[in-house]
Design a protein around this motif. Sequence first.
Motif, PDB file in Angstrom:
ATOM      1  N   SER A  52       0.802  -1.226   0.000  1.00 35.85           N
ATOM      2  CA  SER A  52       0.000   0.000   0.000  1.00 35.85           C
ATOM      3  C   SER A  52       0.834   1.274   0.000  1.00 35.85           C
ATOM      4  O   SER A  52       0.332   2.342  -0.339  1.00 35.85           O
ATOM      5  N   ARG A  53       2.107   1.164   0.353  1.00 34.55           N
ATOM      6  CA  ARG A  53       2.982   2.350   0.400  1.00 34.55           C
ATOM      7  C   ARG A  53       4.154   2.200  -0.564  1.00 34.55           C
ATOM      8  O   ARG A  53       5.181   2.870  -0.415  1.00 34.55           O
ATOM      9  N   SER A  54       3.990   1.336  -1.560  1.00 36.66           N
ATOM     10  CA  SER A  54       5.097   1.009  -2.458  1.00 36.66           C
ATOM     11  C   SER A  54       5.240   1.982  -3.625  1.00 36.66           C
ATOM     12  O   SER A  54       6.184   1.859  -4.408  1.00 36.66           O
ATOM     13  N   ASP A  55       4.327   2.953  -3.742  1.00 33.54           N
ATOM     14  CA  ASP A  55       4.442   3.913  -4.850  1.00 33.54           C
ATOM     15  C   ASP A  55       5.673   4.793  -4.681  1.00 33.54           C
ATOM     16  O   ASP A  55       6.364   5.120  -5.646  1.00 33.54           O
ATOM     17  N   MET A  56       5.965   5.201  -3.446  1.00 35.12           N
ATOM     18  CA  MET A  56       7.182   5.942  -3.120  1.00 35.12           C
ATOM     19  C   MET A  56       7.702   5.382  -1.797  1.00 35.12           C
ATOM     20  O   MET A  56       7.573   6.014  -0.739  1.00 35.12           O
ATOM     21  N   PRO A  57       8.270   4.184  -1.818  1.00 35.69           N
ATOM     22  CA  PRO A  57       8.543   3.464  -0.576  1.00 35.69           C
ATOM     23  C   PRO A  57       9.504   4.166   0.370  1.00 35.69           C
ATOM     24  O   PRO A  57       9.335   4.089   1.594  1.00 35.69           O
ATOM     25  N   LEU A  58      10.499   4.845  -0.162  1.00 36.95           N
ATOM     26  CA  LEU A  58      11.527   5.419   0.714  1.00 36.95           C
ATOM     27  C   LEU A  58      11.006   6.640   1.463  1.00 36.95           C
ATOM     28  O   LEU A  58      11.157   6.750   2.689  1.00 36.95           O
ATOM     29  N   ILE A  59      10.377   7.565   0.752  1.00 37.70           N
ATOM     30  CA  ILE A  59       9.847   8.750   1.428  1.00 37.70           C
ATOM     31  C   ILE A  59       8.639   8.373   2.283  1.00 37.70           C
ATOM     32  O   ILE A  59       8.414   8.947   3.357  1.00 37.70           O
ATOM     33  N   ASN A  60       7.859   7.380   1.858  1.00 38.03           N
ATOM     34  CA  ASN A  60       6.729   6.932   2.671  1.00 38.03           C
ATOM     35  C   ASN A  60       7.214   6.312   3.986  1.00 38.03           C
ATOM     36  O   ASN A  60       6.611   6.510   5.043  1.00 38.03           O
ATOM     37  N   PHE A  61       8.312   5.556   3.922  1.00 38.38           N
ATOM     38  CA  PHE A  61       8.911   5.000   5.129  1.00 38.38           C
ATOM     39  C   PHE A  61       9.325   6.137   6.059  1.00 38.38           C
ATOM     40  O   PHE A  61       9.084   6.075   7.274  1.00 38.38           O
ATOM     41  N   PHE A  62       9.936   7.161   5.502  1.00 37.96           N
ATOM     42  CA  PHE A  62      10.334   8.321   6.309  1.00 37.96           C
ATOM     43  C   PHE A  62       9.131   8.934   7.018  1.00 37.96           C
ATOM     44  O   PHE A  62       9.147   9.172   8.226  1.00 37.96           O
ATOM     45  N   TRP A  63       8.068   9.197   6.270  1.00 39.53           N
ATOM     46  CA  TRP A  63       6.892   9.823   6.877  1.00 39.53           C
ATOM     47  C   TRP A  63       6.245   8.913   7.922  1.00 39.53           C
ATOM     48  O   TRP A  63       5.813   9.381   8.978  1.00 39.53           O
ATOM     49  N   ASP A  64       6.202   7.619   7.620  1.00 37.68           N
ATOM     50  CA  ASP A  64       5.490   6.680   8.500  1.00 37.68           C
ATOM     51  C   ASP A  64       6.243   6.398   9.797  1.00 37.68           C
ATOM     52  O   ASP A  64       5.625   6.109  10.824  1.00 37.68           O
ATOM     53  N   PHE A  65       7.565   6.468   9.753  1.00 36.44           N
ATOM     54  CA  PHE A  65       8.352   6.130  10.945  1.00 36.44           C
ATOM     55  C   PHE A  65       8.985   7.345  11.620  1.00 36.44           C
ATOM     56  O   PHE A  65       9.179   7.336  12.840  1.00 36.44           O
ATOM     57  N   PHE A  66       9.291   8.388  10.852  1.00 40.71           N
ATOM     58  CA  PHE A  66      10.005   9.521  11.434  1.00 40.71           C
ATOM     59  C   PHE A  66       9.195  10.816  11.460  1.00 40.71           C
ATOM     60  O   PHE A  66       9.675  11.830  11.959  1.00 40.71           O
ATOM     61  N   GLY A  67       7.991  10.808  10.890  1.00 40.54           N
ATOM     62  CA  GLY A  67       7.140  11.985  10.976  1.00 40.54           C
ATOM     63  C   GLY A  67       6.760  12.281  12.425  1.00 40.54           C
ATOM     64  O   GLY A  67       6.871  11.424  13.306  1.00 40.54           O
ATOM     65  N   ALA A  68       6.312  13.492  12.685  1.00 41.18           N
ATOM     66  CA  ALA A  68       5.942  13.896  14.045  1.00 41.18           C
ATOM     67  C   ALA A  68       4.916  12.930  14.624  1.00 41.18           C
ATOM     68  O   ALA A  68       3.900  12.628  13.995  1.00 41.18           O
ATOM     69  N   GLY A  69       5.217  12.409  15.810  1.00 41.44           N
ATOM     70  CA  GLY A  69       4.310  11.480  16.471  1.00 41.44           C
ATOM     71  C   GLY A  69       4.416  10.045  16.014  1.00 41.44           C
ATOM     72  O   GLY A  69       3.714   9.176  16.536  1.00 41.44           O
ATOM     73  N   ARG A  70       5.301   9.749  15.062  1.00 41.48           N
ATOM     74  CA  ARG A  70       5.454   8.395  14.544  1.00 41.48           C
ATOM     75  C   ARG A  70       6.440   7.596  15.398  1.00 41.48           C
ATOM     76  O   ARG A  70       7.149   8.161  16.240  1.00 41.48           O
ATOM     77  N   PRO A  71       6.549   6.274  15.177  1.00 45.06           N
ATOM     78  CA  PRO A  71       7.307   5.424  16.102  1.00 45.06           C
ATOM     79  C   PRO A  71       8.762   5.834  16.321  1.00 45.06           C
ATOM     80  O   PRO A  71       9.268   5.710  17.436  1.00 45.06           O
TER      81      PRO A  71
END
Length: 294
Positions: A159-178
């Motif tokens: 589901s996040r494979s369209d832009m996997p690297l930046i999506n990983f950044f947002w999902d793990f390092f965005g504000a409030g993320r793990p």
Amino acid sequence: MEKIDLHMHSNYSDDADLPVAELISRCKAHGITTLAVTDHNSANSVAEASALADNTLRTISGIEIDCTFDERNYHLLGYGFTPSDDFSQIHRNFSELQRKLMPKKIEALRHYGFIVDEDALTELAGERIPQEEQMAEVILADDGNKNNPLLLPYRSGGSRSDMPLINFFWDFFGAGRPCYIPVSYPAMEQMVDVISSNGGTPVIAHIGANIKQQYQEVLTGMQKVGVMGIEVFSSYHSPELEAWLYDFALNQNLHVTCGSDFHGHNKPKIEVGQCCYNASQLTAIRRFTDSLTV
């Protein structure tokens, strides 16, 4: 219709790929007539981009600065400034902060079970400071992580494979993320002063990527500390948000700008010149670029 792109990154940004000359060539191939290279906390591209301007392409000095406003972090664009040691100091300070944060980022990833090969990461980054997207690339390529279910969304067909690297950044390092690590950057008011004192114009970047509500309140506060424009047309903004931001900017006598935020490999769906505006909106953008002297 004429193409303008005032937000893109060369490899003077640690998370982007193309040398300035290749970036300019790409812009010419896509019919862009006015551009600014806005590297992260670096004005190193300005001289090279300016030297590559010709009668078909105008280049404007640019930078994108990490800064803090009202206890949240934002990106502030600067345009039309004359490069000085002020910008070199911003880059030195930012780079030192990134070096200090890197071990904490790797530790946070390992806490969630990711194997992070630091030798592979160093090799991938080369002489630059490894960024979260490069950490994601190394993690996804490591067979030791192949059975980690947390990575399924970023692999082919996920589901996040369209832009996997930046999506990983947002999902793990965005504000409030793990893996989010709180950090304070220089105050926006201070960075506004640096841009303005060097003859430039400060513009808030892609605000829709930073907040999802209270736009009027936040933008009004930024205007009070000297922000003079809004990046209205952005690859991060919906048409509805762009329409609202455009009307707000005109009503508040703020400059209207546009930018793709092209990086290359880390954001494969974003291309130079990827901004949508109509003829009257282009006129407003052109008023801004015509107001700049550099």
